[in-house]
Enzyme design. Structure first.
Site, PDB file in Angstrom:
ATOM      1  N   TYR A  18       3.092   2.971 -15.943  1.00  0.00           N
ATOM      2  CA  TYR A  18       3.102   4.415 -15.306  1.00  0.00           C
ATOM      3  C   TYR A  18       4.516   5.229 -15.687  1.00  0.00           C
ATOM      4  CZ  TYR A  18      -0.159   1.610 -12.425  1.00  0.00           C
ATOM      5  OH  TYR A  18      -1.286   1.030 -12.032  1.00  0.00           O
ATOM      6  N   ARG A  48       4.571  -2.179 -13.916  1.00  0.00           N
ATOM      7  CA  ARG A  48       4.488  -0.544 -13.436  1.00  0.00           C
ATOM      8  C   ARG A  48       5.477   0.067 -14.365  1.00  0.00           C
ATOM      9  NH1 ARG A  48       6.269   1.333  -9.095  1.00  0.00           N
ATOM     10  NH2 ARG A  48       4.237   2.454  -8.706  1.00  0.00           N
ATOM     11  N   CYS A  71       6.447  -8.726 -27.217  1.00  0.00           N
ATOM     12  CA  CYS A  71       6.426  -8.420 -28.509  1.00  0.00           C
ATOM     13  C   CYS A  71       6.096  -7.067 -28.915  1.00  0.00           C
ATOM     14  CB  CYS A  71       5.676  -9.330 -29.228  1.00  0.00           C
ATOM     15  SG  CYS A  71       4.046  -9.060 -28.754  1.00  0.00           S
ATOM     16  N   GLU A  72       6.464  -6.016 -27.867  1.00  0.00           N
ATOM     17  CA  GLU A  72       6.352  -4.543 -27.964  1.00  0.00           C
ATOM     18  C   GLU A  72       7.367  -3.818 -27.821  1.00  0.00           C
ATOM     19  OE1 GLU A  72       2.614  -3.199 -26.490  1.00  0.00           O
ATOM     20  OE2 GLU A  72       1.568  -5.066 -26.668  1.00  0.00           O
ATOM     21  N   GLU A 122      -6.112   2.467   5.222  1.00  0.00           N
ATOM     22  CA  GLU A 122      -6.108   1.162   4.403  1.00  0.00           C
ATOM     23  C   GLU A 122      -4.799   1.208   3.311  1.00  0.00           C
ATOM     24  OE1 GLU A 122     -10.268   0.328   3.132  1.00  0.00           O
ATOM     25  OE2 GLU A 122      -9.493   1.149   1.491  1.00  0.00           O
ATOM     26  N   PRO A 123      -3.817   1.044   3.869  1.00  0.00           N
ATOM     27  CA  PRO A 123      -2.358   0.900   2.695  1.00  0.00           C
ATOM     28  C   PRO A 123      -2.288  -0.298   2.169  1.00  0.00           C
ATOM     29  CG  PRO A 123      -1.838   0.865   5.229  1.00  0.00           C
ATOM     30  CD  PRO A 123      -3.112   1.177   4.968  1.00  0.00           C
ATOM     31  N   GLY A 124      -1.781  -0.540   0.984  1.00  0.00           N
ATOM     32  CA  GLY A 124      -1.432  -1.686   0.438  1.00  0.00           C
ATOM     33  C   GLY A 124      -0.007  -1.726   0.275  1.00  0.00           C
ATOM     34  N   ARG A 125       0.205  -0.670  -0.798  1.00  0.00           N
ATOM     35  CA  ARG A 125       1.840  -0.460  -1.072  1.00  0.00           C
ATOM     36  C   ARG A 125       2.806  -0.639   0.193  1.00  0.00           C
ATOM     37  NH1 ARG A 125       3.350   1.665  -5.991  1.00  0.00           N
ATOM     38  NH2 ARG A 125       1.410   2.881  -5.823  1.00  0.00           N
ATOM     39  N   GLY A 172      -2.690   4.744   0.300  1.00  0.00           N
ATOM     40  CA  GLY A 172      -2.095   5.610  -0.673  1.00  0.00           C
ATOM     41  C   GLY A 172      -0.507   5.999  -0.186  1.00  0.00           C
TER      42      GLY A 172
HETATM   43  N1  LLP Z   1      -7.944   1.527  -0.998  1.00  0.00           N
HETATM   44  C1  LLP Z   1      -8.440   1.378  -2.109  1.00  0.00           C
HETATM   45  C2  LLP Z   1      -9.936   1.811  -2.318  1.00  0.00           C
HETATM   46  C3  LLP Z   1      -7.699   1.514  -2.973  1.00  0.00           C
HETATM   47  O1  LLP Z   1      -8.179   1.340  -4.400  1.00  0.00           O
HETATM   48  C4  LLP Z   1      -6.138   1.373  -3.142  1.00  0.00           C
HETATM   49  C5  LLP Z   1      -5.631   1.189  -4.238  1.00  0.00           C
HETATM   50  C6  LLP Z   1      -5.711   1.285  -1.749  1.00  0.00           C
HETATM   51  C7  LLP Z   1      -6.706   1.466  -0.479  1.00  0.00           C
HETATM   52  C8  LLP Z   1      -4.415   1.011  -1.427  1.00  0.00           C
HETATM   53  O2  LLP Z   1      -3.472   2.005  -2.083  1.00  0.00           O
HETATM   54  P1  LLP Z   1      -1.806   1.994  -1.766  1.00  0.00           P
HETATM   55  O3  LLP Z   1      -1.803   2.179  -0.450  1.00  0.00           O
HETATM   56  O4  LLP Z   1      -1.563   0.724  -2.145  1.00  0.00           O
HETATM   57  O5  LLP Z   1      -1.419   2.904  -2.589  1.00  0.00           O
HETATM   58  N2  LLP Z   1      -1.189  -0.339  -9.528  1.00  0.00           N
HETATM   59  C9  LLP Z   1      -0.780   1.021  -8.859  1.00  0.00           C
HETATM   60  C10 LLP Z   1      -1.530   1.382  -7.748  1.00  0.00           C
HETATM   61  C11 LLP Z   1      -3.022   1.333  -7.829  1.00  0.00           C
HETATM   62  C12 LLP Z   1      -3.685   1.456  -6.426  1.00  0.00           C
HETATM   63  C13 LLP Z   1      -5.097   1.000  -6.481  1.00  0.00           C
HETATM   64  N3  LLP Z   1      -5.980   1.316  -5.526  1.00  0.00           N
HETATM   65  C14 LLP Z   1       0.916   1.144  -8.715  1.00  0.00           C
HETATM   66  O6  LLP Z   1       1.299   0.028  -9.138  1.00  0.00           O
HETATM   67  O7  LLP Z   1       1.364   2.084  -8.658  1.00  0.00           O
END
Ligand code: LLP
Length: 407
Positions: A303, A299, A328-329, A260-263, A220
């Site tokens: 959102y 996005r 088309c929207e 557990e970061p993704g973004r 997150g």
């Molecule tokens: N762990 C779990 C279990 C998750 O579901 C997620 C994200 C993460 C870690 C990583 O979260 P992050 O660090 O990336 O914030 N599509 C949306 C974000 C959806 C996130 C879903 N889960 C966007 O574009 O903002």
């Protein structure tokens, strides 16, 4: 916007690989990996990259080479991660509402799985699957940039604190050993109060589970899309170190503690390039029509997310613009009311911070092709890391007879 791609370089990339095009900067991905790995300097601290943000196999390889592990949400993600070289014990499967077949898919590969509800825990318990499992806690507090991505508190995710006792009952009934507890309170926070609060709850709950091998506090971690102050990782790291040390001394032995970061790992490394195809006035508004529809970048539409947009144009006349895609929207809008130089057809558009949840959320809506992906490597060379979709691939899953049309 970071000055990573010059106009000349962008025009050259688009003419080589086509438009639209996702471009990633390897240097920045590595930098972000190192910041996260160094967040807490305790030997049992680990970072899981949440691969849903971007599952490109070449990026996964880079992230693995920086020493991160990964989470997975689906068998598809497990396959991509395996292809990138992640070993089963480096993958953590955290699915939501899945079949026994999917749970078996991970188990057969020796991958640790987290169950997201008492219902799934019970089904798992009854199945002939490995007895060591994890469960996802919902700590009751959430954070995030949109209600759609806040997962702690009222949401479909995890097991609430009052039901943890039932986890213990089910584990005892089915002979399961709870090896880990994970949580994730939501996506994109730039202040870490809720994250720390949730971590405290996690540690409190963990004390009741004597067989733990790991705890996963979730991701997150936000990045600034619109000039906000950066998340203070140093402060967060210090605070986390304190609560982790405190927990470990009470728990009596060291277990792996993960984030557990993704973004955070890949958002800022990505730039989306596209082409302006039309400029028009309709009922008093100036519309710039590009080839970046919400099938390519979802996005803003999903959102209301703000991404910095720039045109590589010779024009100097500034106007208030609505920038749209080719879908088309009427909701297919990348940005409204942006005061920018008025571009001309053929000019390039450049969208910043699109490395996370850009390509990974792209679709074939309107039977459009998802774009190619290119990596700018450490020596500044560009390399294709995913082909653009082909019409053959689009037809193949429906009707082999249609393939001849694609010749
Ligand atoms: N762990 C779990 C279990 C998750 O579901 C997620 C994200 C993460 C870690 C990583 O979260 P992050 O660090 O990336 O914030 N599509 C949306 C974000 C959806 C996130 C879903 N889960 C966007 O574009 O903002």
């Amino acid at each position: 916007m970071p000055e990573r791609l010059t106009p000349e370089q962008s025009y050259a990339l688009v003419s080589k690989y086509g438009s639209p095009l996702y471009v990633y900067d390897e240097t920045l991905v590595r930098e972000r990996c190192r910041e996260i790995s160094g967040l807490v300097s305790l030997p049992f601290f680990a970072a899981n990259y949440s691969a849903k943000a971007n599952t490109n196999i070449e990026l996964l390889k880079i992230i693995r080479s920086e020493g991160l592990r990964v989470d997975a949400m689906s068998p598809g993600e497990i396959l991509a991660e395996t292809a990138a070289g992640f070993q089963p014990d480096e993958i953590f499967f955290i699915p939501n509402n899945v079949s026994i077949e999917e749970l078996r898919f991970a188990a057969e590969r020796g991958i640790m799985t987290s169950l997201d509800s008492l219902s799934q825990l019970e089904q798992y318990g009854k199945a002939r699957l490995p007895r060591r499992v994890a469960f996802r806690l919902n700590p009751g507090v959430g954070a995030g940039h949109s209600d759609k991505v806040v997962t702690g508190g009222k949401s479909k995710f995890g097991i609430e604190t009052k039901d943890v006792r039932r986890v213990q009952e089910l584990a005892a009934r089915y002979g399961l050993s709870i090896a880990g507890i994970n949580q994730h309170i939501g996506s994109l926070f730039l202040q870490s109060n809720e994250y720390l609060q949730a971590a405290a709850t996690l540690f409190e709950i963990a004390a009741g589970f004597p067989e733990l091998a790991f705890l996963d506090m979730g991701g997150g971690f936000g990045v600034p899309y619109h000039g906000e102050a950066r998340l203070d990782l140093e402060e967060l790291g210090q605070k986390l170190t304190r609560v982790i040390q405190d927990f470990i001394s009470k728990y009596g032995r060291e277990i792996t503690i993960m984030v557990e970061p993704g973004r955070y790992i890949c958002a800022e490394s990505g730039t989306l390039l596209g082409t302006v195809h039309s400029v028009k006035e309709n009922y008093g508004e100036t519309y710039v029509g590009t080839d970046i529809g919400f099938n390519t970048l979802m996005r803003p539409v999903l959102y209301d997310s703000w991404h910095e947009i720039r045109f590589f144009t010779a024009s100097t006349e500034r106007r208030r613009l609505t920038i749209t895609g080719n879908i088309c929207e009427s909701g297919d809008v990348l940005a409204r009311d942006r005061e920018l130089p008025l571009p001309a057809p053929g000019d390039l558009v450049c969208i910043a911070n699109t490395g996370a949840y850009g390509y990974s959320m792209a679709s074939n809506y309107n039977l459009r092709l998802r774009p190619a992906e290119v990596l700018i490597d450490l020596s500044g060379q560009d390399r294709l890391i995913r082909h653009r979709d082909t019409y053959q691939a689009l037809m193949r899953n429906m009707l082999d007879e249609a393939l001849y049309l694609c010749q």
